[in-house]
Design a protein around this motif. Structure first.
Motif, PDB file in Angstrom:
ATOM      1  N   UNK A 131     -39.855  23.428  10.589  1.00 10.55           N
ATOM      2  CA  UNK A 131     -38.803  23.300  11.596  1.00 10.55           C
ATOM      3  C   UNK A 131     -39.239  22.258  12.611  1.00 10.55           C
ATOM      4  N   UNK A 132     -38.467  21.180  12.696  1.00 10.26           N
ATOM      5  CA  UNK A 132     -38.811  20.036  13.530  1.00 10.26           C
ATOM      6  C   UNK A 132     -37.830  19.904  14.680  1.00 10.26           C
ATOM      7  N   UNK A 133     -38.294  19.477  15.848  1.00 10.78           N
ATOM      8  CA  UNK A 133     -37.356  19.258  16.959  1.00 10.78           C
ATOM      9  C   UNK A 133     -36.471  18.050  16.671  1.00 10.78           C
ATOM     10  N   UNK A 134     -35.235  18.089  17.151  1.00  8.97           N
ATOM     11  CA  UNK A 134     -34.295  16.992  16.945  1.00  8.97           C
ATOM     12  C   UNK A 134     -33.393  16.891  18.160  1.00  8.97           C
ATOM     13  N   UNK A 135     -33.224  15.675  18.634  1.00 14.82           N
ATOM     14  CA  UNK A 135     -32.384  15.465  19.808  1.00 14.82           C
ATOM     15  C   UNK A 135     -31.041  14.838  19.471  1.00 14.82           C
ATOM     16  N   UNK A 136     -30.859  14.356  18.242  1.00  9.48           N
ATOM     17  CA  UNK A 136     -29.601  13.724  17.850  1.00  9.48           C
ATOM     18  C   UNK A 136     -28.986  14.468  16.682  1.00  9.48           C
ATOM     19  N   UNK A 137     -28.024  13.826  16.028  1.00 11.34           N
ATOM     20  CA  UNK A 137     -27.420  14.393  14.824  1.00 11.34           C
ATOM     21  C   UNK A 137     -28.290  14.045  13.633  1.00 11.34           C
ATOM     22  N   UNK A 138     -28.642  15.035  12.852  1.00 11.95           N
ATOM     23  CA  UNK A 138     -29.457  14.787  11.675  1.00 11.95           C
ATOM     24  C   UNK A 138     -29.177  15.886  10.661  1.00 11.95           C
ATOM     25  N   UNK A 139     -29.088  15.506   9.392  1.00 11.25           N
ATOM     26  CA  UNK A 139     -28.923  16.487   8.330  1.00 11.25           C
ATOM     27  C   UNK A 139     -30.277  17.059   7.954  1.00 11.25           C
ATOM     28  N   UNK A 140     -30.262  18.137   7.188  1.00  6.69           N
ATOM     29  CA  UNK A 140     -31.495  18.699   6.662  1.00  6.69           C
ATOM     30  C   UNK A 140     -32.034  17.763   5.588  1.00  6.69           C
TER      31      UNK A 140
END
Length: 120
Positions: free
Chosen positions: A48-57
């Motif tokens: 599980x990685x942090x994400x600040x934008x839109x990103x798919x798996x």
């Protein structure tokens, strides 16, 4: 509580992608009906990685020798979509899946929570 994981890869050519997983990657499969092939994957873990934008798996396959794995896949016509490169967590690349899709493959440097499967 859970009995497994069912991952989805979206592609513009599902039939070609299914043939790729069946014939090139050689994953065991069943026909779930009407040609919908469902594939068994090697032992799996999830990060599980942090994400600040839109990103798919993303889906990444692990291997114990990336260079040998890439050579075997390229002999079957598989194309890399990025060069093999070194990361803090492993040696990595991405391969093309028919239908404008990709999956990552890497040789991990990090500890694994799973017992790796024997290579096919």
């Amino acid at each position: 509580m859970f009995i497994g994981v069912h991952s989805l890869i979206f592609t513009k050519d599902a039939e070609a992608a299914r043939a790729f997983f069946r014939d090139v990657l050689e994953f065991p499969w069943v026909n779930a009906g009407d040609g919908w092939l469902v594939f068994a994957l090697p032992p799996t873990e999830v990060g599980l990685h942090p994400e600040e934008g839109d990103r798919d798996h993303e889906l990444h396959l692990l291997c114990d020798d990336l260079h040998a794995t890439v050579a075997r896949l390229q002999a079957k016509g598989v194309k890399l979509i990025e060069p093999i490169h070194e990361e803090e967590w492993g040696i990595a690349t991405r391969i093309e899946v028919p239908g404008d899709a990709w999956i990552g493959i890497y040789q991990p440097k990090h500890p694994l929570v799973i017992e790796p499967a024997s290579p096919a």
